[in-house]
Scaffold this motif. Structure first.
Motif, PDB file in Angstrom:
ATOM      1  N   LEU A 137      -6.227  -7.756  -3.896  1.00 36.53           N
ATOM      2  CA  LEU A 137      -6.778  -5.850  -4.348  1.00 36.53           C
ATOM      3  C   LEU A 137      -4.905  -6.134  -4.918  1.00 36.53           C
ATOM      4  CD1 LEU A 137      -7.031  -4.465  -0.666  1.00 36.53           C
ATOM      5  CD2 LEU A 137      -8.458  -4.631  -3.092  1.00 36.53           C
ATOM      6  N   ALA A 183       0.828  -1.325   0.251  1.00 29.15           N
ATOM      7  CA  ALA A 183       0.169   0.224   0.108  1.00 29.15           C
ATOM      8  C   ALA A 183       1.223   1.291   0.085  1.00 29.15           C
ATOM      9  CB  ALA A 183      -0.583   0.171   1.671  1.00 29.15           C
ATOM     10  N   TYR A 199      -9.315   5.535   0.356  1.00 24.37           N
ATOM     11  CA  TYR A 199      -8.883   4.773   0.137  1.00 24.37           C
ATOM     12  C   TYR A 199      -9.058   4.760  -1.690  1.00 24.37           C
ATOM     13  CZ  TYR A 199      -7.111   2.863   4.243  1.00 24.37           C
ATOM     14  OH  TYR A 199      -6.593   2.707   5.926  1.00 24.37           O
ATOM     15  N   THR A 222      -8.329   1.829  -4.208  1.00 30.68           N
ATOM     16  CA  THR A 222      -7.800   0.803  -5.202  1.00 30.68           C
ATOM     17  C   THR A 222      -8.813  -0.076  -5.751  1.00 30.68           C
ATOM     18  OG1 THR A 222      -8.082  -0.998  -3.769  1.00 30.68           O
ATOM     19  CG2 THR A 222     -10.465  -0.269  -3.388  1.00 30.68           C
ATOM     20  N   LEU A 260      -3.937  -0.220  -3.101  1.00 27.50           N
ATOM     21  CA  LEU A 260      -4.501   0.389  -2.295  1.00 27.50           C
ATOM     22  C   LEU A 260      -2.899   2.252  -1.995  1.00 27.50           C
ATOM     23  CD1 LEU A 260      -6.135   0.279  -0.042  1.00 27.50           C
ATOM     24  CD2 LEU A 260      -4.677  -0.873   1.189  1.00 27.50           C
TER      25      LEU A 260
END
Length: 298
Positions: A196, A49, A74, A76, A199
């Motif tokens: 994910l 991230a 966020y 993402t 991020l």
């Protein structure tokens, strides 16, 4: 960094954390650059991230828990078609499924199911503890335990874009939200699996990301220029009401003692004298000022 080179420096630096390093590694680098005696971050970002990681230096650490408890925002990307053991690109492929044909109405309908107050089961790959051991240690041994669902709030989900195998979202959420789990759950609601692949945190509480504030940028500056970038130590709670303390009351506050003030009852107020923040206090129903966090900015 030897101890005799450290200095008392107080404030908040809004770091744009890079990809590939832990939040603690980023914290230690910023601390080293500032030669700070004390430092702490305000909500970890995984190594994959990036984005806003407020770093509290010196007396600002007394307010760091306010940012830990603050809402976060966020951006993402969820890649569809398979899940991973960690819920992100660091894990191994776990489950696979075909991806349905996506359209915006279908996606928006699913996203609406995850807006508001919801329950979320924390991931095994997390720092939550069971009998004193972080869950990620158990997960690495192939051990999975039951985790009770926890209440969280998703204030807003905006669809930024999508293609045949991924969604990009802008999510504003409460503390304790695992975006990895949210991504997995959204994918399942779409009829497939997901994980994910991106991020990026853009906001913590009232702080917004400034992309320029990188470790490399800090390294390029002289120490006085770095210091000029710091927000005040009280910045995490800058929106609280303020009380200007009479000079004869200052010594009591600095010693952690109660005193009488002419101010409405409140659970939290910033106390100032001549432009200097002395700390955080509450005022009880009898007009007594009760110190909660006393700052030593000398």
């Amino acid at each position: 960094m030897s101890k005799n080179t450290r200095r008392h420096v107080h404030g908040v630096f809004l770091l744009n954390k890079p990809l590939g390093i832990s939040s603690n590694a980023a914290l230690q680098k910023v601390r080293w650059l500032y030669r700070a005696h004390k430092a702490g971050h305000t909500g970890a970002l995984d190594p994959l991230a990036t984005g806003l990681l407020p770093i509290c230096l010196g007396e600002a650490t007394k307010f760091s828990h306010y940012l830990l408890d603050a809402s976060k925002r966020y951006q993402t990307t969820i890649t569809l078609g398979h899940s991973t053991t960690t819920g992100d690109i660091e894990g191994e492929v776990f489950e696979q499924a075909d991806i349905p044909t996506l359209n915006e109405d279908m996606i928006q309908q699913v996203l609406s199911q995850f807006t508001g107050d919801i329950l979320q089961i924390p991931p095994m790959y997390s720092a939550l503890k069971k009998d004193g051991r972080p869950l990620y240690e158990l997960a690495r041994q192939g051990i999975e335990i039951d985790r009770p669902a926890r209440p969280i709030t998703i204030y807003k989900i905006e669809l930024l874009g999508f293609n045949e195998n991924s969604l990009t979202l802008d999510v504003t959420c409460s503390k304790g939200t695992y975006i990895r789990v949210l991504g997995e759950d959204i994918a399942k609601a779409l009829g497939t699996y997901g994980h994910l692949t991106y991020l990026h945190r853009v906001q913590t509480g009232h702080f917004e990301l400034n992309p320029q504030m990188t470790i490399e940028y800090l390294e390029s500056l002289q120490e006085s220029e770095r210091d000029a970038l710091l927000l005040p130590a009280f910045a995490p709670v800058q929106d609280l009401p303020r009380l200007e303390l009479a000079e004869e009351r200052v010594k009591y506050f600095r010693n952690g003692q109660e005193s009488n003030v002419d101010f409405p009852e409140t659970e939290a107020v910033l106390v100032f004298f001549s432009g200097l923040c002395l700390g955080l206090a509450k005022v009880n129903q009898y007009g007594r000022l009760i110190p909660q966090r006393v700052l030593n900015l000398a």
